[in-house]
Design a protein around this motif. Structure first.
Motif, PDB file in Angstrom:
ATOM      1  N   TYR B  35      14.633  71.069  40.574  1.00 55.59           N
ATOM      2  CA  TYR B  35      13.621  71.605  41.477  1.00 55.59           C
ATOM      3  C   TYR B  35      13.670  73.121  41.448  1.00 55.59           C
ATOM      4  O   TYR B  35      14.735  73.723  41.279  1.00 55.59           O
ATOM      5  CB  TYR B  35      13.888  71.145  42.921  1.00 55.59           C
ATOM      6  N   PRO B  43      11.393  72.846  48.004  1.00 57.89           N
ATOM      7  CA  PRO B  43      11.659  72.600  46.583  1.00 57.89           C
ATOM      8  C   PRO B  43      10.455  71.966  45.900  1.00 57.89           C
ATOM      9  O   PRO B  43       9.793  71.096  46.468  1.00 57.89           O
ATOM     10  CB  PRO B  43      12.842  71.615  46.622  1.00 57.89           C
ATOM     11  N   PHE B  45       9.308  69.881  42.448  1.00 58.06           N
ATOM     12  CA  PHE B  45       9.847  69.038  41.380  1.00 58.06           C
ATOM     13  C   PHE B  45       9.472  69.583  40.018  1.00 58.06           C
ATOM     14  O   PHE B  45       8.293  69.816  39.725  1.00 58.06           O
ATOM     15  CB  PHE B  45       9.288  67.626  41.574  1.00 58.06           C
ATOM     16  N   GLN B  48      12.717  65.060  35.855  1.00 60.34           N
ATOM     17  CA  GLN B  48      13.855  64.178  36.102  1.00 60.34           C
ATOM     18  C   GLN B  48      14.326  63.567  34.782  1.00 60.34           C
ATOM     19  O   GLN B  48      13.501  63.197  33.939  1.00 60.34           O
ATOM     20  CB  GLN B  48      13.461  63.053  37.051  1.00 60.34           C
ATOM     21  N   ARG B  55      12.038  61.532  32.390  1.00 58.95           N
ATOM     22  CA  ARG B  55      11.365  60.355  32.955  1.00 58.95           C
ATOM     23  C   ARG B  55      10.044  60.727  33.626  1.00 58.95           C
ATOM     24  O   ARG B  55       9.092  59.963  33.599  1.00 58.95           O
ATOM     25  CB  ARG B  55      12.295  59.661  33.929  1.00 58.95           C
ATOM     26  N   GLN B  56      10.001  61.869  34.284  1.00 53.80           N
ATOM     27  CA  GLN B  56       8.764  62.321  34.896  1.00 53.80           C
ATOM     28  C   GLN B  56       8.815  63.835  34.998  1.00 53.80           C
ATOM     29  O   GLN B  56       9.896  64.422  35.084  1.00 53.80           O
ATOM     30  CB  GLN B  56       8.554  61.698  36.282  1.00 53.80           C
ATOM     31  N   ARG B  57       7.640  64.456  35.000  1.00 58.08           N
ATOM     32  CA  ARG B  57       7.548  65.906  35.011  1.00 58.08           C
ATOM     33  C   ARG B  57       6.558  66.363  36.065  1.00 58.08           C
ATOM     34  O   ARG B  57       5.532  65.720  36.290  1.00 58.08           O
ATOM     35  CB  ARG B  57       7.084  66.385  33.631  1.00 58.08           C
ATOM     36  N   GLY B  58       6.887  67.449  36.721  1.00 61.41           N
ATOM     37  CA  GLY B  58       5.967  68.043  37.683  1.00 61.41           C
ATOM     38  C   GLY B  58       5.022  69.020  36.985  1.00 61.41           C
ATOM     39  O   GLY B  58       4.949  69.066  35.753  1.00 61.41           O
ATOM     40  N   LEU B  90      17.404  74.154  41.994  1.00 56.55           N
ATOM     41  CA  LEU B  90      18.254  73.111  42.552  1.00 56.55           C
ATOM     42  C   LEU B  90      18.338  71.924  41.604  1.00 56.55           C
ATOM     43  O   LEU B  90      17.341  71.525  41.007  1.00 56.55           O
ATOM     44  CB  LEU B  90      17.697  72.626  43.894  1.00 56.55           C
ATOM     45  N   ALA B 100      14.678  58.874  42.469  1.00 53.58           N
ATOM     46  CA  ALA B 100      14.680  59.957  43.441  1.00 53.58           C
ATOM     47  C   ALA B 100      14.936  59.474  44.862  1.00 53.58           C
ATOM     48  O   ALA B 100      14.846  60.245  45.795  1.00 53.58           O
ATOM     49  CB  ALA B 100      13.355  60.698  43.383  1.00 53.58           C
ATOM     50  N   TYR B 101      15.219  58.210  45.068  1.00 54.96           N
ATOM     51  CA  TYR B 101      15.286  57.698  46.426  1.00 54.96           C
ATOM     52  C   TYR B 101      16.408  58.320  47.242  1.00 54.96           C
ATOM     53  O   TYR B 101      16.203  58.725  48.361  1.00 54.96           O
ATOM     54  CB  TYR B 101      15.442  56.187  46.416  1.00 54.96           C
ATOM     55  N   GLU B 102      17.596  58.340  46.733  1.00 54.13           N
ATOM     56  CA  GLU B 102      18.737  58.915  47.449  1.00 54.13           C
ATOM     57  C   GLU B 102      19.282  60.020  46.583  1.00 54.13           C
ATOM     58  O   GLU B 102      19.972  59.767  45.609  1.00 54.13           O
ATOM     59  CB  GLU B 102      19.832  57.853  47.664  1.00 54.13           C
ATOM     60  N   GLN B 103      18.970  61.214  46.924  1.00 53.34           N
ATOM     61  CA  GLN B 103      19.364  62.339  46.099  1.00 53.34           C
ATOM     62  C   GLN B 103      20.436  63.173  46.779  1.00 53.34           C
ATOM     63  O   GLN B 103      20.384  63.391  47.985  1.00 53.34           O
ATOM     64  CB  GLN B 103      18.171  63.231  45.794  1.00 53.34           C
ATOM     65  N   PHE B 105      22.070  66.977  46.515  1.00 59.73           N
ATOM     66  CA  PHE B 105      21.718  68.279  45.958  1.00 59.73           C
ATOM     67  C   PHE B 105      22.939  69.157  45.729  1.00 59.73           C
ATOM     68  O   PHE B 105      23.922  69.101  46.477  1.00 59.73           O
ATOM     69  CB  PHE B 105      20.751  69.008  46.896  1.00 59.73           C
TER      70      PHE B 105
END
Lengths: 113, 114
Positions: B35, B43, B45, B48, B55-58, B90, B100-103, B105
């Motif tokens: 982030y 933050p 994104f 990931q 897996r995914q991009r902002g 971050l 991303a459910y339980e992250q 930092f």
């Protein structure tokens, strides 16, 4: 696109006052909702989360949040704040099928002793 | 149990340069997200990584790239730095396909571009 709106950027309260921080999100489907907290000098950490079930969720340190689907809201509450609750609070959302977490801009809470 | 660690803590670079930031996930975690947090904002994104794949991009340009190693640690690379890239970066780790459910930092890397 998903977005998260936090209504108050700065909040100042006296100890023992009640707290409610507003959070609204824009997303039409099922979502997972979070509140994160960052205490001064510390890492961002999870305060509480909602995935499904009871819309009233309880987190650490006496915090709770209520998910109101019809209002797209997930407000954070605490009945009586303490000086140690001084921190920045972030509301966040992600959809269960995705991996991207969207954060609000944050609310800085200052509690006067 | 070590939490998420990031290095370096602070970094100062000049416009046009390239930078590499590093992250070690919490023990037992295999997913790393990056982030960008600009001053006064939440933050944002970047991307990931899971099983060494993005897996995914902002909404970040290709100047931002990453890598995940077999030990799950990760790097964030930013090329052709702009003044606007100045921010706190971050790293967050989590476990498995829950993503991303339980992250958890890390402390972040403060990047200043002059």
């Amino acid at each position: 696109a998903q977005s998260v709106s936090q209504h108050n950027h700065h909040v100042i309260l006296s100890e023992a006052a009640s707290l409610e921080l507003g959070c609204n999100y824009s997303y039409g489907g099922t979502v997972n909702l979070f509140w994160y907290v960052q205490y001064p000098g510390q890492h961002l950490q999870l305060l509480l989360k909602y995935f499904s079930g009871d819309p009233l969720v309880k987190g650490i340190k006496g915090f709770e949040a209520e998910f109101i689907k019809s209002k797209f809201s997930f407000n954070l509450r605490k009945p009586s704040v303490q000086w140690s609750d001084t921190a920045e609070y972030f509301c966040a959302v992600n959809d269960p099928g995705g991996f991207k977490t969207i954060f609000g801009a944050g609310t800085r809470l200052f509690v006067k002793a | 149990d070590a939490g998420v660690t990031q290095s370096p803590t602070h970094l100062i670079k000049t416009r046009g340069q390239q930078v590499t930031l590093r992250c070690s996930p919490k023990s037992g975690h295999d997913t790393v997200s990056w982030y960008q947090q600009a001053l006064g904002q939440g933050p944002q994104f970047i991307f990931q990584y899971y099983e060494e794949e993005e897996r995914q991009r902002g909404n970040f340009p290709d100047r931002f790239s990453g890598h995940q190693f077999p030990n799950y640690s990760s790097e964030l690379n930013v090329n052709a730095l702009l003044l606007g890239d100045s921010a706190l970066y971050l790293c967050a780790s989590s476990w498995g396909l829950a993503g991303a459910y339980e992250q958890y930092f890390g402390p972040g890397t403060r990047l200043t571009v002059t």
